[in-house]
Design an enzyme around this catalytic site. Structure first.
Site, PDB file in Angstrom:
ATOM      1  N   CYS A   1       0.829  -1.216   0.000  1.00 13.51           N
ATOM      2  CA  CYS A   1       0.000   0.000   0.000  1.00 13.51           C
ATOM      3  C   CYS A   1       0.858   1.259   0.000  1.00 13.51           C
ATOM      4  CB  CYS A   1      -0.946  -0.029   1.192  1.00 13.51           C
ATOM      5  SG  CYS A   1      -0.182  -0.538   2.746  1.00 13.51           S
TER       6      CYS A   1
HETATM    7  N1  LIG Z   1      -4.190  -4.389   5.075  1.00 11.85           N
HETATM    8  C1  LIG Z   1      -3.716  -3.674   4.077  1.00 11.85           C
HETATM    9  O1  LIG Z   1      -4.016  -2.474   3.930  1.00 11.85           O
HETATM   10  C2  LIG Z   1      -2.799  -4.302   3.060  1.00 11.85           C
HETATM   11  C3  LIG Z   1      -2.444  -3.545   1.940  1.00 11.85           C
HETATM   12  C4  LIG Z   1      -1.607  -4.122   0.971  1.00 11.85           C
HETATM   13  C5  LIG Z   1      -1.128  -5.407   1.155  1.00 11.85           C
HETATM   14  N2  LIG Z   1      -1.475  -6.113   2.266  1.00 11.85           N
HETATM   15  C6  LIG Z   1      -0.944  -7.468   2.394  1.00 11.85           C
HETATM   16  O2  LIG Z   1      -1.998  -8.376   2.094  1.00 11.85           O
HETATM   17  C7  LIG Z   1      -1.853  -9.564   2.880  1.00 11.85           C
HETATM   18  C8  LIG Z   1      -3.129  -9.757   3.692  1.00 11.85           C
HETATM   19  O3  LIG Z   1      -3.296  -8.613   4.520  1.00 11.85           O
HETATM   20  P1  LIG Z   1      -4.562  -8.407   5.467  1.00 11.85           P
HETATM   21  O4  LIG Z   1      -4.447  -7.036   6.013  1.00 11.85           O
HETATM   22  O5  LIG Z   1      -5.786  -8.823   4.768  1.00 11.85           O
HETATM   23  O6  LIG Z   1      -4.227  -9.478   6.640  1.00 11.85           O
HETATM   24  P2  LIG Z   1      -5.178 -10.069   7.781  1.00 11.85           P
HETATM   25  O7  LIG Z   1      -6.338  -9.172   7.969  1.00 11.85           O
HETATM   26  O8  LIG Z   1      -4.309 -10.350   8.937  1.00 11.85           O
HETATM   27  O9  LIG Z   1      -5.699 -11.453   7.136  1.00 11.85           O
HETATM   28  C9  LIG Z   1      -4.855 -12.533   6.897  1.00 11.85           C
HETATM   29  C10 LIG Z   1      -5.617 -13.717   6.321  1.00 11.85           C
HETATM   30  O10 LIG Z   1      -4.719 -14.827   6.200  1.00 11.85           O
HETATM   31  C11 LIG Z   1      -5.162 -15.933   7.017  1.00 11.85           C
HETATM   32  N3  LIG Z   1      -3.980 -16.410   7.776  1.00 11.85           N
HETATM   33  C12 LIG Z   1      -3.363 -15.806   8.800  1.00 11.85           C
HETATM   34  N4  LIG Z   1      -2.298 -16.534   9.218  1.00 11.85           N
HETATM   35  C13 LIG Z   1      -2.248 -17.604   8.421  1.00 11.85           C
HETATM   36  C14 LIG Z   1      -1.388 -18.728   8.355  1.00 11.85           C
HETATM   37  N5  LIG Z   1      -0.363 -18.877   9.192  1.00 11.85           N
HETATM   38  N6  LIG Z   1      -1.613 -19.649   7.407  1.00 11.85           N
HETATM   39  C15 LIG Z   1      -2.642 -19.502   6.560  1.00 11.85           C
HETATM   40  N7  LIG Z   1      -3.508 -18.471   6.584  1.00 11.85           N
HETATM   41  C16 LIG Z   1      -3.319 -17.528   7.508  1.00 11.85           C
HETATM   42  C17 LIG Z   1      -6.222 -15.367   7.937  1.00 11.85           C
HETATM   43  O11 LIG Z   1      -7.296 -16.291   8.153  1.00 11.85           O
HETATM   44  P3  LIG Z   1      -7.184 -17.564   9.068  1.00 11.85           P
HETATM   45  O12 LIG Z   1      -6.285 -17.189  10.222  1.00 11.85           O
HETATM   46  O13 LIG Z   1      -8.586 -17.892   9.475  1.00 11.85           O
HETATM   47  O14 LIG Z   1      -6.593 -18.630   8.188  1.00 11.85           O
HETATM   48  C18 LIG Z   1      -6.786 -14.195   7.164  1.00 11.85           C
HETATM   49  O15 LIG Z   1      -7.815 -14.648   6.295  1.00 11.85           O
HETATM   50  C19 LIG Z   1      -0.605  -9.352   3.754  1.00 11.85           C
HETATM   51  O16 LIG Z   1       0.507  -9.944   3.142  1.00 11.85           O
HETATM   52  C20 LIG Z   1      -0.457  -7.834   3.780  1.00 11.85           C
HETATM   53  O17 LIG Z   1       0.871  -7.413   3.987  1.00 11.85           O
HETATM   54  C21 LIG Z   1      -2.310  -5.595   3.212  1.00 11.85           C
END
Ligand SMILES: NC(=O)c1ccc[n+]([C@@H]2O[C@H](COP(=O)([O-])OP(=O)(O)OC[C@H]3O[C@@H](n4cnc5c(N)ncnc54)[C@H](OP(=O)(O)O)[C@@H]3O)[C@@H](O)[C@H]2O)c1
Length: 351
Positions: A150
């Site tokens: 982001c």
């Molecule tokens: N948030 C932002 O603004 C943003 C912007 C750009 C990029 N990103 C990137 O996009 C990705 C997702 O971000 P997010 O903010 O959506 O994260 P999040 O809210 O923490 O969600 C993570 C997801 O992955 C699953 N997960 C967590 N630990 C896991 C594991 N060990 N093995 C398998 N699944 C797992 C979780 O569900 P379960 O635990 O139920 O499996 C959840 O569905 C990250 O790499 C982040 O850096 C985020």
């Protein structure tokens, strides 16, 4: 219809993908994975999507999820994408990774900043950095798209028109950026508690944020510079708001150069002339995060500070849309030969 699955669908970027893809006329959602909510209706996790999606969460069975879909969106924490990407490549499916595992082209740089070993460095060379405004043609034919971070999205959109023009010192940019709390995801974390974020502003990961090498890599490429000789300072701040990124970039003009603000603005307007999501503001109009709330649009303000010899550029995006899930869909549209704006046409919510 394009059959799409979201891996890590219960995080914030996953939920934003579901919200946007359920309105995308060419996409059918066929898989939503979660370990914690496996077998539960997705709408028990996110009731605001009731009536929009009728799927249960499913376990992370790589073969089953990949076989059922034409494209996978990986919305997982970093370090977990390789087996999914390898399965997609093996089965001839497209993949858009929202995490960081395929953004850095050199495994050694990834390992230095993320402190994990990259398990498939041989796939890094074919991953395309998915910033459509800069790499559209390469994205169209890619198998693996590494969706940008982001902060890098806002930072790179801020400086791309200047890169390689001989106007500023691209290697010595200073970037001061602010993010809403959703940028850290939905996982429990003391630093993201209401009592910590509300009525508070703080810098974090100063001089060591993982988006720093990503920004340097892409600026170096555009400017034709050695990525190892970059010295970009990037300081992120956590703001008491839910969504939004505001990146302010300070770019030193090269010795003896003093273009007018209008000359620089013309350069930006030409560069982004055909970009449906990029809006370059008039002099004195400075973008606000709220303009982009819930939309894939980016707003860029700029001026030339003659006294100091700097160009100042400020860009506002929604971290979850142009900074993540919206951009991922923009990339999917390119991968499948659709108009790039499909499913992303809506303006943001204001106020
Ligand atoms: N948030 C932002 O603004 C943003 C912007 C750009 C990029 N990103 C990137 O996009 C990705 C997702 O971000 P997010 O903010 O959506 O994260 P999040 O809210 O923490 O969600 C993570 C997801 O992955 C699953 N997960 C967590 N630990 C896991 C594991 N060990 N093995 C398998 N699944 C797992 C979780 O569900 P379960 O635990 O139920 O499996 C959840 O569905 C990250 O790499 C982040 O850096 C985020």
């Amino acid at each position: 219809m394009i059959r799409a699955a979201i891996v890590g669908a219960t995080g914030y970027t996953g939920a934003e993908l579901v919200r946007l893809l359920t309105r995308h006329r060419e996409v059918e959602l066929v898989g939503l994975t979660s370990r914690q909510y496996a077998d539960q209706p997705y709408t028990t996790v996110y009731p605001h999507l009731s009536g929009q999606v009728d799927l249960n969460c499913q376990t992370q069975d790589i073969d089953a999820v990949t076989d059922a879909a034409d494209v996978l969106f990986l919305a997982l924490p970093h370090g977990l994408s390789v087996p999914w990407v390898a399965a997609c490549v093996g089965k001839g499916k497209k993949v858009v990774d929202l995490g960081a595992d395929f953004r850095l082209r050199r495994a050694a740089v990834y390992e230095q900043w993320y402190r994990v070993t990259h398990e498939a460095p041989e796939l890094l060379a074919e991953a395309v950095y998915g910033l459509p405004e800069l790499k559209r043609e390469r994205i169209r034919t890619a198998r693996i798209v590494a969706n940008p971070g982001c902060y890098p999205t806002a930072s790179l959109l801020s400086v791309a028109p200047l890169c390689g023009q001989g106007i500023v010192r691209e290697d010595r940019l200073i970037i001061d950026a602010k993010s809403g709390a959703s940028g850290a995801g939905r996982n429990a974390n003391v630093g993201n508690l209401y009592g910590e974020v509300n009525e508070n502003v703080k810098a974090y990961n100063v001089a060591k944020h993982r988006h720093n090498p990503e920004i340097e890599q892409e600026v170096a490429e555009r400017a034709g510079l050695d990525p190892d000789a970059m010295a970009i300072t990037f300081t992120p701040h956590l703001m008491p708001m839910t969504r939004g990124i505001l990146a302010t970039v300070y770019a030193d003009l090269k010795e003896g150069l003093r273009p007018s603000a209008e000359e620089v603005r013309d350069l930006y307007r030409q560069f982004y002339a055909n970009e449906p999501f990029i809006h370059v503001m008039d002099e004195g109009v400075w973008p606000q995060t709220k303009w982009s709330y819930g939309s894939n649009h980016a707003f860029i303000g700029l001026t030339v500070e003659g006294r100091t010899g700097r160009i100042i550029i400020t860009t506002a995006i929604d971290n979850l849309v142009k900074g993540a899930s919206g951009q991922a869909i923009q990339n999917m549209n390119l991968l499948f030969g659709l108009p790039e704006t499909t499913g992303l046409e809506a303006a943001g919510i204001y106020p």
